[in-house]
Design a protein around this motif. Structure first.
Motif, PDB file in Angstrom:
ATOM      1  N   GLU A 839     138.346  36.133  20.078  1.00 51.55           N
ATOM      2  CA  GLU A 839     139.099  35.016  19.550  1.00 51.55           C
ATOM      3  C   GLU A 839     137.897  33.956  19.141  1.00 51.55           C
ATOM      4  N   GLU A 840     136.949  33.833  19.948  1.00 55.70           N
ATOM      5  CA  GLU A 840     135.974  32.646  19.874  1.00 55.70           C
ATOM      6  C   GLU A 840     135.595  33.190  18.416  1.00 55.70           C
ATOM      7  N   LEU A 841     135.003  34.459  18.274  1.00 54.31           N
ATOM      8  CA  LEU A 841     134.233  34.798  17.119  1.00 54.31           C
ATOM      9  C   LEU A 841     135.159  34.465  15.646  1.00 54.31           C
ATOM     10  N   LYS A 842     136.537  34.796  15.898  1.00 54.54           N
ATOM     11  CA  LYS A 842     137.263  34.629  14.668  1.00 54.54           C
ATOM     12  C   LYS A 842     137.304  33.109  14.459  1.00 54.54           C
ATOM     13  N   SER A 843     137.245  32.416  15.469  1.00 58.78           N
ATOM     14  CA  SER A 843     137.351  30.965  14.970  1.00 58.78           C
ATOM     15  C   SER A 843     136.105  30.137  14.322  1.00 58.78           C
ATOM     16  N   ILE A 844     135.115  31.028  14.417  1.00 59.48           N
ATOM     17  CA  ILE A 844     133.894  30.531  13.489  1.00 59.48           C
ATOM     18  C   ILE A 844     133.882  30.681  12.306  1.00 59.48           C
ATOM     19  N   ASP A 845     133.467  29.750  11.416  1.00 54.94           N
ATOM     20  CA  ASP A 845     133.341  29.841   9.892  1.00 54.94           C
ATOM     21  C   ASP A 845     131.771  30.088   9.637  1.00 54.94           C
ATOM     22  N   VAL A 846     131.400  31.227   9.371  1.00 52.98           N
ATOM     23  CA  VAL A 846     129.869  31.700   9.161  1.00 52.98           C
ATOM     24  C   VAL A 846     129.443  30.734   8.151  1.00 52.98           C
ATOM     25  N   ASN A 847     130.260  30.662   6.817  1.00 45.85           N
ATOM     26  CA  ASN A 847     129.791  29.742   5.850  1.00 45.85           C
ATOM     27  C   ASN A 847     129.295  28.525   5.953  1.00 45.85           C
ATOM     28  N   THR A 848     129.709  27.947   7.044  1.00 41.88           N
ATOM     29  CA  THR A 848     129.268  26.457   7.341  1.00 41.88           C
ATOM     30  C   THR A 848     128.082  26.163   8.433  1.00 41.88           C
ATOM     31  N   LEU A 849     127.807  27.431   8.881  1.00 42.44           N
ATOM     32  CA  LEU A 849     126.649  27.252   9.982  1.00 42.44           C
ATOM     33  C   LEU A 849     125.297  27.245   9.572  1.00 42.44           C
ATOM     34  N   THR A 850     124.495  26.401   9.852  1.00 38.08           N
ATOM     35  CA  THR A 850     123.261  26.596   9.677  1.00 38.08           C
ATOM     36  C   THR A 850     122.538  27.737  10.469  1.00 38.08           C
ATOM     37  N   PRO A 851     121.251  28.053   9.977  1.00 36.13           N
ATOM     38  CA  PRO A 851     120.775  29.204  10.575  1.00 36.13           C
ATOM     39  C   PRO A 851     120.521  29.039  12.065  1.00 36.13           C
ATOM     40  N   ILE A 852     120.061  27.852  12.365  1.00 36.50           N
ATOM     41  CA  ILE A 852     119.655  27.409  13.663  1.00 36.50           C
ATOM     42  C   ILE A 852     121.089  27.481  14.639  1.00 36.50           C
ATOM     43  N   GLU A 853     121.894  26.781  14.052  1.00 34.72           N
ATOM     44  CA  GLU A 853     123.584  26.857  14.704  1.00 34.72           C
ATOM     45  C   GLU A 853     123.839  28.269  14.941  1.00 34.72           C
ATOM     46  N   ALA A 854     123.598  29.100  13.838  1.00 40.10           N
ATOM     47  CA  ALA A 854     124.122  30.428  13.957  1.00 40.10           C
ATOM     48  C   ALA A 854     123.328  31.350  15.220  1.00 40.10           C
ATOM     49  N   MET A 855     121.971  30.745  15.155  1.00 36.19           N
ATOM     50  CA  MET A 855     121.374  31.648  16.270  1.00 36.19           C
ATOM     51  C   MET A 855     121.684  30.941  17.625  1.00 36.19           C
ATOM     52  N   GLY A 856     122.011  29.823  17.838  1.00 32.26           N
ATOM     53  CA  GLY A 856     122.323  29.202  18.997  1.00 32.26           C
ATOM     54  C   GLY A 856     123.738  29.476  19.497  1.00 32.26           C
ATOM     55  N   LYS A 857     124.776  29.787  18.319  1.00 33.85           N
ATOM     56  CA  LYS A 857     126.140  30.368  18.858  1.00 33.85           C
ATOM     57  C   LYS A 857     125.878  31.939  19.083  1.00 33.85           C
ATOM     58  N   LEU A 858     124.968  32.449  18.496  1.00 29.56           N
ATOM     59  CA  LEU A 858     124.610  33.955  18.943  1.00 29.56           C
ATOM     60  C   LEU A 858     124.399  34.168  20.381  1.00 29.56           C
ATOM     61  N   TYR A 859     123.478  33.215  20.648  1.00 27.00           N
ATOM     62  CA  TYR A 859     122.819  33.141  22.145  1.00 27.00           C
ATOM     63  C   TYR A 859     123.852  32.850  23.045  1.00 27.00           C
ATOM     64  N   GLU A 860     124.754  31.939  22.813  1.00 31.63           N
ATOM     65  CA  GLU A 860     126.208  31.559  23.753  1.00 31.63           C
ATOM     66  C   GLU A 860     126.913  32.668  23.707  1.00 31.63           C
ATOM     67  N   LEU A 861     127.234  33.272  22.907  1.00 29.32           N
ATOM     68  CA  LEU A 861     128.096  34.714  22.942  1.00 29.32           C
ATOM     69  C   LEU A 861     127.560  35.825  23.591  1.00 29.32           C
ATOM     70  N   THR A 862     126.088  35.802  23.519  1.00 26.19           N
ATOM     71  CA  THR A 862     125.552  37.154  24.134  1.00 26.19           C
ATOM     72  C   THR A 862     125.518  36.727  25.703  1.00 26.19           C
ATOM     73  N   LYS A 863     125.359  35.372  25.913  1.00 26.86           N
ATOM     74  CA  LYS A 863     125.263  35.263  27.662  1.00 26.86           C
ATOM     75  C   LYS A 863     126.657  35.329  27.987  1.00 26.86           C
ATOM     76  N   LYS A 864     127.720  34.929  27.481  1.00 33.57           N
ATOM     77  CA  LYS A 864     129.048  35.322  27.811  1.00 33.57           C
ATOM     78  C   LYS A 864     129.471  36.672  28.038  1.00 33.57           C
ATOM     79  N   ALA A 865     129.057  37.316  27.006  1.00 37.08           N
ATOM     80  CA  ALA A 865     129.412  38.723  27.017  1.00 37.08           C
ATOM     81  C   ALA A 865     128.629  39.437  28.237  1.00 37.08           C
ATOM     82  N   LYS A 866     127.325  39.076  28.469  1.00 35.96           N
ATOM     83  CA  LYS A 866     126.712  39.709  29.926  1.00 35.96           C
ATOM     84  C   LYS A 866     127.443  39.147  31.125  1.00 35.96           C
ATOM     85  N   GLU A 867     127.980  38.344  31.048  1.00 32.54           N
ATOM     86  CA  GLU A 867     128.930  37.612  32.361  1.00 32.54           C
ATOM     87  C   GLU A 867     130.192  38.346  32.499  1.00 32.54           C
ATOM     88  N   LEU A 868     130.679  38.788  31.519  1.00 31.09           N
ATOM     89  CA  LEU A 868     132.007  39.470  31.857  1.00 31.09           C
ATOM     90  C   LEU A 868     131.803  41.012  32.191  1.00 31.09           C
TER      91      LEU A 868
END
Length: 868
Positions: A839-868
């Motif tokens: 659901e969180e992924l679906k809410s992200i508009d990739v066209n509005t993210l800067t490269p740094i924001e995209a990397m930061g978001k990817l890091y957050e999602l990876t961290k959450k995935a490892k905790e599940l």
């Protein structure tokens, strides 16, 4: 302290950060700490001098006539020098000491002697005026008549710093005056000390105070570029340049009369990292010229031509018409071998007109410099005759200049120097022998008096031999005793009473007579008058030569351009280059292209390759293949060919069509930046962030491995995200992307404009042969172990590596994991246990993210995935 030493210390107090050259007779002396430094740096003998105290002052010295050589060596080592000159002779002195004053201050950015400078590149002084997040950068080579100016901005300190570094890497100034105190100066000093040979002069701001009267008096109104503000940061930077040069040269600077503003719309933008990676003017490791693009292209015959060639390479054009004008001139020389050879032969006799004239302007020239200017001026009639039938617009324009007013001025200046200055003048300008016979009747008359008097001396000598009977009698001269009659000891009894003893030596006695002293007065009086008059005439001649400043600079420009065009034609013919079609399209199409530098070091046949890039169906090339197979060479050669085309050069290919690129970026290799505390991976990510923020659709981007400095999945995720952004609609730049992540080759099927290429290799048993050919499709192997074997890794290690690889391949083959999904993290996130992430992924508009924001978001999602 003695009066002389008191005066020295007063001078030293004013210039505590400088080495003081203090004139004493025929020497420049250094004292105390300066003497110790100079003695050590120049390997001179350290002596001492009584100065009125109990201990002698440390001292070392150099002959005054050789000071420029020693000054140059000190400046090259990073020192600044103050020259304190005697302003009168001891005979003229009115007080206890001879009057002295500062006549010159020499710093790395204000050297004027061409013998002390690298003749192949400009010696820039930079004034860096920083206010908030804006910086005005003014660059000036004092051998040229202009200031080159640009203004850079940054959204934060880091971005501003990077923008400043990009400008400094373009001009490579030898000295920077900066108005910003504290951390900014420290940060720039750290960078320049590690990466550039540059001196920093931190100013409290007095140089940078905007001054309307100063700027208005220095520059004509029509030279101010659009948007220039006298009271702004750009006006302050220009004012700093003028003040600093005036202060160091102890004279006004009337010859700097032009401000040339440049920006991203003027030249192809190339950041500092890209310049290093492409080795445009020096190699990455050794910092040598050999092995760079400049080394290949610079076959110029003159120093101004060599400097202009470097400038062409450092500042490729983005104006198609300007490129085509240069191409036309190169093509003319390329097609007409006799014309090219004759022009290059004529240019071989040219000396460095710009720097010779600079010495004239700043009062450091001698008569030999004027003769060198005259010799160079003699080339222009030959050049005019050679260019008369050319059809290229650039060459015709230069011919028309030479055949009209400019040619007349150059001819008049040649005639004046030829009439005024003797063909082989002495090095020193205060000892006579400068002015040619017939130029001034008073000088001719005084010389005649001296000559006749010396002939009369010869008669006196013969007469005295006859009267005294002393056959060994001779008349001599010293500066201390003047003219004398020398007689050996054995002939002393024959000396007549009218001889007056003057000096006794071991084997002889020296005498004078009234007649001899009268003749001495006439000779020395006439000689002194002649020398003084010649010096006055020389100074007058220098002022006359100065009045030809505009003509000299125009002539030097014609000389340099002609030299560069003829050199590029020579290189094109010898290396089998072709004239590219340059336009405003988005195409880069090359047939059988080659690397201009690598092919010079290849004993075997260099394998050429095709290139097809645009902003549509062939927007991105994903290039896979083994190490050492030639991926980096292939991508670099494309970048260099684009750059060569935009400087007006022919290129190494059979056919070439190149659409103008506004910016050129490379992300190649990386190393720790210990000064800023950045790891290799951080440096890599900084470079990637800079590219993604500044690239446009008209840019060419070279990525040579991304994400190799972190874990496999992290690195692959970053590489894919960067590739998607670069090739997507938001950017859509022409991109070459080399990678060992073979999984990324699947993007060809999902993203329009992505095409897979690989370096062909042939494997036979445990050995591999690299074919160096770029072919469509992705590679099936990285051949890492084979490359390690070629590199000489011990056989035992190679055998063990093969065993481990075989085991890993068997384990992976028995593991029921989907081939593609296992390496693309986002696919494994969509099972039922991870709906939150989905659901969180679906809410992200990739066209509005800067490269740094995209990397930061990817890091957050990876961290959450490892905790599940």
């Amino acid at each position: 302290m003695s009066p002389m030493m008191q005066h020295y210390l007063e001078i030293k107090k004013q210039y505590s950060d400088y080495i003081v050259f203090y004139r004493l007779g025929d020497f420049y002396e250094m004292f105390f700490e300066d003497a110790k430094i100079v003695s050590k740096e120049l390997e001179l003998v350290l002596t001492g001098r009584d100065c009125g105290e109990d201990e002698r002052a440390p001292m070392c010295g150099i002959p005054y006539h050789a000071c420029d050589v020693y000054i140059g060596r000190l400046v090259e080592k990073g020192y600044k020098v103050v020259v304190c000159e005697q302003m009168e002779t001891p005979a003229q002195a009115q007080g206890n000491i001879v009057r002295r004053d500062i006549v010159r201050i020499v710093t790395p950015g204000t050297l004027t002697d061409g013998k002390l400078l690298d003749e192949s590149k400009n010696n820039y002084l930079c004034a860096l005026n920083i206010y908030g997040l804006t910086a005005a950068c003014a660059f000036c080579d004092i051998s040229r008549a202009m200031i080159e100016l640009t203004t850079v901005n940054g959204s934060d300190e880091d971005e501003l710093f990077q923008s400043i570094i990009n400008e400094l890497s373009l001009f490579k100034p030898s000295e920077v005056i900066i108005n910003a105190p504290g951390e900014r100066v420290a940060r720039l000093t750290d960078f320049l000390s590690q990466n550039e040979k540059c001196s920093i002069t931190a100013s409290a701001g007095e140089y940078f105070i905007p001054d309307q009267a100063l700027i208005k008096n220095q520059f004509p109104d029509e030279c101010f570029p659009e948007g220039f503000s006298i009271s702004g940061t750009d006006g302050g930077a220009c004012a700093a340049i003028i003040r600093y040069i005036s202060e160091t040269q102890k004279t006004s600077v009337p010859e700097i009369t032009e401000i040339c503003a440049y920006g991203s719309e003027s030249f192809m933008s190339i950041d500092a990292s890209t310049r290093r990676n492409l080795e445009l003017c020096e190699t990455l490791r050794t910092k040598e010229r050999r092995g760079s693009l400049l080394w290949v292209l610079d076959k110029t015959k003159t120093s101004p031509g060599a400097r202009l060639m470097r400038k062409f390479i450092e500042q490729p054009l983005v104006n198609c018409r300007a490129v085509q004008l240069r191409q036309g001139a190169v093509a003319e020389f390329f097609s007409h071998t006799i014309l090219r050879d004759d022009v290059r032969a004529a240019l071989s006799g040219a000396q460095d007109l710009e720097r010779l004239f600079t010495k004239v302007q700043y009062g450091t020239s001698n008569a030999r410099d004027l003769i060198a200017i005259k010799q160079t001026l003699s080339i222009f009639p030959k050049l005019e005759a050679l260019l008369c039938d050319t059809s290229a617009s650039e060459l015709s324009s230069m011919y028309n200049s030479l055949r009209t007013e400019l040619g007349e001025k150059l001819g008049a200046l040649y005639d004046f120097i030829d009439r005024a200055i003797t063909d082989d003048p002495p090095f020193l300008v205060r000892e006579g022998g400068l002015i040619k016979k017939g130029f001034n009747s008073d000088v001719d008359e005084l010389r005649s008096m001296v000559t006749e008097s010396r002939e009369y001396l010869s008669q006196i000598e013969s007469q005295e031999k006859e009267l005294t009977g002393i056959k060994g009698l001779k008349i001599g001269y010293t500066k201390v005793f003047g003219y004398y009659i020398e007689i050996t000891k054995s002939n002393i009894p024959l000396v007549p009473d009218r001889y007056i003893r003057k000096q006794t030596l071991t084997n002889c006695e020296r005498f004078i007579t009234r007649e001899l002293k009268d003749m001495e007065s006439r000779i020395l009086g006439a000689n002194d008058k002649s020398i003084g008059l010649e010096y006055e005439l020389y100074l007058s001649a220098v002022e006359n030569v100065k009045s030809y400043a505009d003509a000299i600079f125009s002539a030097a420009g014609i000389l340099a351009k002609t030299d560069v065009y003829a050199a590029l034609a020579e290189v094109a013919l010898k290396n089998n280059y072709v004239c590219p079609e340059v336009d405003y399209s988005d195409l880069i199409e090359l047939k059988n292209s080659r690397h201009p530098v690598v092919e010079k070091f290849t004993n075997d046949y260099f394998v050429p390759n095709d290139v097809s890039l645009d902003c549509g169906r062939n927007r991105t090339m994903i290039i896979t293949g083994p190490n050492m197979a030639g991926k980096s060479t292939y991508m670099r050669q494309v970048a260099l060919i684009v750059l060569m085309a935009q400087i007006g050069s022919f290129v190494p290919a059979e056919e070439a069509r190149i659409g103008i690129c506004d910016r050129l970026f490379t992300r190649i290799g990386a190393s720790d930046d210990l000064s800023s505390g950045s790891s290799t991976f951080m440096v890599e990510m900084n470079e990637v962030a800079y590219i993604l923020k500044h690239a446009t659709k008209k840019s060419l981007i070279i990525y040579d491995e991304i994400g190799r400095g972190t874990s496999t999945y992290d690195g692959m995720s970053i590489a894919r995200a960067v590739l998607e952004y670069t090739t997507g609609k938001k950017l859509g730049a022409k991109t070459m992307f080399a990678t060992h992540y073979h999984e990324l080759s699947e993007l060809e099927n999902s993203i329009d404009g992505v095409k897979n290429y690989n370096i062909a290799a042939k494997k036979r048993g445990d050995s591999v042969t690299f074919l160096r050919k770029i072919v469509r499709g992705s590679a099936d192997d990285s051949y890492g172990i084979e490359v390690a074997q070629l590199a000489g890794v011990p056989a035992e290690v190679i055998r063990r590596a093969r065993q481990i690889l075989k085991k890993l391949e068997e384990e992976n083959a028995n593991t029921p994991v989907q081939k593609t999904e296992a390496v693309i993290p986002e696919i494994s996130l969509f099972d039922s246990a991870k709906n939150i992430l989905a659901e969180e992924l679906k809410s992200i508009d990739v066209n509005t993210l800067t490269p740094i924001e995209a990397m930061g978001k990817l890091y957050e999602l990876t961290k959450k995935a490892k905790e599940l």
